[in-house]
Design an enzyme around this catalytic site. Structure first.
Site, PDB file in Angstrom:
ATOM      1  N   ASP A 188      58.032  28.159  39.962  1.00  0.00           N
ATOM      2  CA  ASP A 188      59.169  29.062  39.939  1.00  0.00           C
ATOM      3  C   ASP A 188      60.423  28.223  40.177  1.00  0.00           C
ATOM      4  O   ASP A 188      60.469  27.430  41.122  1.00  0.00           O
ATOM      5  CB  ASP A 188      59.003  30.096  41.068  1.00  0.00           C
ATOM      6  CG  ASP A 188      59.509  31.461  40.682  1.00  0.00           C
ATOM      7  OD1 ASP A 188      60.647  31.545  40.184  1.00  0.00           O
ATOM      8  OD2 ASP A 188      58.788  32.449  40.898  1.00  0.00           O
ATOM      9  N   ASP A 194      64.079  31.692  37.571  1.00  0.00           N
ATOM     10  CA  ASP A 194      64.490  32.857  38.352  1.00  0.00           C
ATOM     11  C   ASP A 194      65.939  33.267  38.095  1.00  0.00           C
ATOM     12  O   ASP A 194      66.844  32.423  38.108  1.00  0.00           O
ATOM     13  CB  ASP A 194      64.345  32.486  39.842  1.00  0.00           C
ATOM     14  CG  ASP A 194      64.598  33.645  40.786  1.00  0.00           C
ATOM     15  OD1 ASP A 194      63.735  34.525  40.852  1.00  0.00           O
ATOM     16  OD2 ASP A 194      65.656  33.665  41.445  1.00  0.00           O
ATOM     17  N   GLU A 196      63.534  34.904  33.784  1.00  0.00           N
ATOM     18  CA  GLU A 196      63.978  36.208  34.240  1.00  0.00           C
ATOM     19  C   GLU A 196      65.471  36.253  33.932  1.00  0.00           C
ATOM     20  O   GLU A 196      66.248  35.542  34.564  1.00  0.00           O
ATOM     21  CB  GLU A 196      63.716  36.351  35.735  1.00  0.00           C
ATOM     22  CG  GLU A 196      64.009  37.747  36.220  1.00  0.00           C
ATOM     23  CD  GLU A 196      64.088  37.834  37.740  1.00  0.00           C
ATOM     24  OE1 GLU A 196      63.629  38.830  38.276  1.00  0.00           O
ATOM     25  OE2 GLU A 196      64.615  36.899  38.374  1.00  0.00           O
ATOM     26  N   HIS A 235      55.539  40.397  41.579  1.00  0.00           N
ATOM     27  CA  HIS A 235      55.860  40.449  43.012  1.00  0.00           C
ATOM     28  C   HIS A 235      57.120  41.252  43.307  1.00  0.00           C
ATOM     29  O   HIS A 235      57.459  41.442  44.478  1.00  0.00           O
ATOM     30  CB  HIS A 235      56.018  39.027  43.539  1.00  0.00           C
ATOM     31  CG  HIS A 235      57.249  38.362  42.973  1.00  0.00           C
ATOM     32  ND1 HIS A 235      57.371  38.070  41.629  1.00  0.00           N
ATOM     33  CD2 HIS A 235      58.405  37.974  43.554  1.00  0.00           C
ATOM     34  CE1 HIS A 235      58.557  37.531  41.415  1.00  0.00           C
ATOM     35  NE2 HIS A 235      59.214  37.452  42.569  1.00  0.00           N
ATOM     36  N   ASP A 236      57.848  41.676  42.278  1.00  0.00           N
ATOM     37  CA  ASP A 236      59.056  42.484  42.485  1.00  0.00           C
ATOM     38  C   ASP A 236      58.820  43.957  42.151  1.00  0.00           C
ATOM     39  O   ASP A 236      59.733  44.775  42.261  1.00  0.00           O
ATOM     40  CB  ASP A 236      60.195  41.996  41.582  1.00  0.00           C
ATOM     41  CG  ASP A 236      60.730  40.632  42.007  1.00  0.00           C
ATOM     42  OD1 ASP A 236      60.623  40.296  43.199  1.00  0.00           O
ATOM     43  OD2 ASP A 236      61.248  39.918  41.133  1.00  0.00           O
TER      44      ASP A 236
HETATM   45  C1  GLC Z   1      64.141  37.174  41.333  1.00  0.00           C
HETATM   46  C2  GLC Z   1      62.814  37.102  42.039  1.00  0.00           C
HETATM   47  C3  GLC Z   1      62.902  37.893  43.301  1.00  0.00           C
HETATM   48  C4  GLC Z   1      63.977  37.283  44.162  1.00  0.00           C
HETATM   49  C5  GLC Z   1      65.310  37.165  43.414  1.00  0.00           C
HETATM   50  C6  GLC Z   1      66.247  36.244  44.125  1.00  0.00           C
HETATM   51  O1  GLC Z   1      64.446  38.469  40.954  1.00  0.00           O
HETATM   52  O2  GLC Z   1      61.776  37.529  41.195  1.00  0.00           O
HETATM   53  O3  GLC Z   1      61.686  37.965  43.987  1.00  0.00           O
HETATM   54  O4  GLC Z   1      64.147  38.065  45.304  1.00  0.00           O
HETATM   55  O5  GLC Z   1      65.141  36.638  42.127  1.00  0.00           O
HETATM   56  O6  GLC Z   1      65.835  34.918  44.003  1.00  0.00           O
END
Ligand code: GLC
Ligand code: CA
Length: 555
Positions: free
Chosen positions: A98, A200, A254, A327-328
């Site tokens: 990640d 991320d 993401e 995980h979100d």
């Molecule tokens: C992304 C991750 C999440 C995290 C956020 C800040 O959305 O998937 O878990 O809290 O970024 O890094």
């Protein structure tokens, strides 16, 4: 499309804190993952996405990194990380890391230097601004995890900017030294032989030209920060050229805020990344504000529409991440199936829904055994920073404590972060010690040991799905076949086909507990799979039973 090694890959996401605790301190760790590699090999996946394991004060469970080139002590050592990469490689499994480079932790040495004085050489590595004349923050943007996105530093009498928590200051991508240091760090990881990165929150790296006050939409007079400002592409192109493009790897980003008609710029053969994680099909239950309590009703049509639009947008030379949970997100069984209907059959139906689409399937840990949401009785049992914020947001909006807790039950990120359920033993076999987050009490019924003993289990169903994608007469078709949706207006059934040359597969999934009668004007040549013992042949018409799924090769 240009053929790539990862085009038939299936990814398994590991949330290290919750996967397996090898030394009984209540926290999952790298050795725990190494212990379970054979289990993952048996499932058949060939890529692991590892949520962050870097050095971190764990304000956001590792998404706040204080050293990109070290491992958090509670997870292990760099030697163990190298061992994990090697042991996984030896089993034909690539690790993807990640990559959290929109922000660092406020405990990163870069930030400590930046904060030490206005003239420090790293001052400009973060985003510092003066307060307004009346002493208020530069503007009224709200951070994603609550409160203003500006935090005041008494020492140097300026505010710094944070899109997420105040312990996650945003890096200043306008600074070239910073960018070069990031690229060097990325190449350092790639040289270790990893398979790529999950990147991320990357569309947050470009900030607006001027931090002007904005029209507020929240009760607190704040408006949440927005991603994907114009100009972000310049940074993304450079990031790719200076790091990813030099290796035979893949990236999955993401990238909130990217519109469908921008997909070919952001992903695919010529895009900044190989594929994106889209939100269309998981954010259906929220309104524009993005606040969890602002619940929106949705139907299967919304879900089908979201998937189809994305499939059509990547038709030519694009790729995408196929997923239902991570995980979100809460557990997909709870999101897509009414509670009373969650069972082995409906879980197989749901798995079938996304596994035959174009792109790369992602299985989140526990999804393969049908793990479900938790409902802690008080907000104090929750750990997730955003759950606690959203609970307060709901209270401020006038919801009662019970209602606010209900919002958290439905949406909390802790739903998917409870410890992996390995066996019937104490704490689900995750750890002998009380875990950092309470295990779901259904672990006696739902666990890996049980799943492995039952030939009819969801685990073996996923194993079969993975095998079909990776290594069957349908592998080419599943990689490159053309997607077409059928019965588009049907409220209970999602049906689609994939075709390549003269081969065609038809997928039918029934999201209701009713029998439905379909006329598809198609005949099956072969039954590829089903979730009843006696999947019927398709002969123009077919009756689909409650939560039935079937995949046919067509005549
Ligand atoms: C992304 C991750 C999440 C995290 C956020 C800040 O959305 O998937 O878990 O809290 O970024 O890094
Ligand atoms: Ca441990």
């Amino acid at each position: 499309m240009q053929e790539k090694w990862w085009h038939n890959s299936v990814v398994y996401q590991v949330y290290p804190r919750s996967f397996k605790d090898s030394n009984n301190d209540g926290i999952g760790d790298l050795n725990g993952i190494i212990e379970k590699l054979d289990y993952l090999k048996e499932l058949g996946i060939n890529v692991i996405w590892l949520s962050p394991v870097y050095e971190s004060p764990m304000d956001d469970n590792g998404y706040d990194i204080s050293d990109y080139e070290d491992i958090a002590k509670e997870f292990g050592t760099m030697e163990e990380m190298d061992q994990l990469i090697d042991e996984a490689n030896a089993r034909g499994i690539k690790i993807i890391m990640d990559l959290v480079i929109n922000h660092s932790s406020d405990e990163h040495s870069w930030f400590m230097e930046s904060k030490s004085s206005r003239t420090n050489s790293k001052r400009d590595w973060y985003i510092w601004r003066d307060q307004n004349e009346d002493g208020t923050p530069p503007n009224n943007l709200r951070s994603i995890f609550g409160g203003s996105c500006w935090e005041y530093d008494k020492g140097t009498e300026q505010y710094f900017f944070h899109s997420f928590s105040k312990k996650q200051p945003d890096l200043n991508w306008e600074n070239q030294d910073l960018r070069e240091e990031l690229y060097r760090m990325i190449r350092w990881w790639l040289d270790k032989g990893i398979g790529g990165f999950r990147v991320d929150a990357i569309t947050f790296i470009k900030k607006p030209e001027k931090f002007k006050p904005v029209i507020a939409d929240g009760q607190d007079g704040l408006r949440v920060v927005k991603p994907n400002y114009p100009g972000v592409g310049k940074f993304l192109a450079e990031l790719k050229a200076e790091s990813f493009a030099k290796y035979n790897i893949f990236t999955v980003a993401e990238a909130p805020g990217v519109e469908l008609d921008q997909l070919s710029e952001y992903s695919g053969d010529d895009g900044y990344f190989d594929m994106l994680i889209r939100f269309d099909h998981v954010d259906m239950d929220m309104d524009e504000s993005g606040q969890w309590y602002a619940k929106k009703d949705w139907t299967l049509l919304d879900f089908k529409h979201a998937l189809t639009k994305n499939q059509e947008a990547i038709k030519e030379n694009g790729w995408t991440a196929l997923y239902l949970e991570n995980h979100d997100q809460p557990r997909s069984l709870n999101r897509f199936i009414p509670k009373e209907d969650i069972n082995n059959r409906s879980a197989k139906m749901l798995a079938t829904t996304f596994f035959f689409l174009k792109g790369m399937p992602y299985i989140y840990q526990g999804q393969e055994i049908g793990m479900t949401n938790i409902e802690y009785e008080t907000i104090d049992s929750y750990n997730d920073i955003s759950s606690i914020d959203q609970y307060n947001v709901a209270l401020e909006a006038g919801l009662s404590k019970e209602e606010a807790l209900e919002v958290v039950h439905r949406r909390s990120r802790d739903n998917s972060r409870t410890p992996m359920q390995w066996s019937e033993e104490i704490n689900g076999g995750f750890s002998n010690k009380e875990p950092w987050l309470q295990v779901n009490e259904n672990y006696k019924q739902i666990n890996v040991e049980k799943a492995l003993e039952d030939k009819n289990s969801l685990f073996y169903f996923y194993q079969m799905l993975i095998q079909i994608r990776k290594d069957s007469t349908y592998s080419e078709l599943l990689k490159y076949g053309v997607y077409e949706e059928h019965l588009n207006d049907h409220l209970d059934v999602y049906a689609y086909s994939r075709s390549l040359n003269d081969q065609k597969l038809l997928v039918i999934t029934n999201f209701s507990n009713k029998e439905v009668h379909l006329n598809l004007e198609k005949r099956s040549k072969k039954i590829v799979l089903g979730n009843y013992d006696d999947t019927p042949l398709l002969n123009e018409i077919v009756t689909v039973r409650p939560y039935e799924c079937m995949v046919y090769e067509l005549d």
